[in-house]
Design a protein around this motif. Structure first.
Motif, short mmCIF file in Angstrom:
data_model
loop_
_atom_site.label_atom_id
_atom_site.label_comp_id
_atom_site.label_asym_id
_atom_site.label_seq_id
_atom_site.Cartn_x
_atom_site.Cartn_y
_atom_site.Cartn_z
N SER A 70 0.83 -1.20 0.00
CA SER A 70 0.00 0.00 0.00
C SER A 70 0.87 1.25 0.00
O SER A 70 1.90 1.30 0.66
N ASP A 72 0.72 5.38 0.56
CA ASP A 72 -0.04 6.54 1.02
C ASP A 72 0.59 7.81 0.48
O ASP A 72 1.76 7.83 0.09
N ARG A 79 -5.31 2.27 -8.77
CA ARG A 79 -4.48 1.31 -8.05
C ARG A 79 -5.14 -0.05 -8.15
O ARG A 79 -6.15 -0.31 -7.49
#
Length: 139
Positions: A70, A72, A79
């Motif tokens: 992941s 951020d 995605r």
């Protein structure tokens, strides 16, 4: 029409948000993922895009970036999680085939990036695609 663009994902338009010159187009891919394309208003009109229009999202393999987890704080809207099903390492570039729900993507990345990420067949990745790099066609 035959295209050299390998990444061709079928879907349906879910929303069109026009701006001054460009529009963002929401697409639900056949695998269930949501994708955003940023295209010109002229293209929206020319293609006749409205909610429910069947489209194919086109993305050059050189415009697909990969992450192994992941991410951020990133402006990239698209995605798509998937699994590596093929990996060809060359002297300068690597071709990475990724299976995503409802389709397959190819990413062309540097060999250094593939090595640094520790990519291997069977590993999970997230394909990252800027909305401005998604082109659309109608069937």
């Amino acid at each position: 029409m035959t295209l050299s663009i390998r990444n061709q994902l079928p879907g349906t338009v879910t929303a069109v948000h026009p701006g001054e010159v460009m529009a963002t187009v929401g697409i639900r891919l056949t695998g269930g993922q949501d994708l955003t394309a940023a295209i010109t208003l002229e293209a929206v009109t020319h293609l006749g895009l409205t909610t429910g229009t069947a489209v194919r999202a086109l993305v050059k393999s050189t415009e697909v970036s990969l992450a192994t987890g992941s991410v951020d704080g990133l402006s990239i809207r698209n995605r798509l999680p998937g699994t590596i099903t093929g990996l060809t390492i060359g002297g300068a570039m690597a071709a990475v085939k990724i299976t995503v729900p409802g389709g397959e993507l190819t990413a062309a990345i540097t060999t250094d990036a593939a090595t640094d990420l520790g990519l291997f067949v069977g590993s999970d990745v997230i394909a990252l695609i800027k909305a401005t790099e998604v082109s659309l066609t109608t069937d």
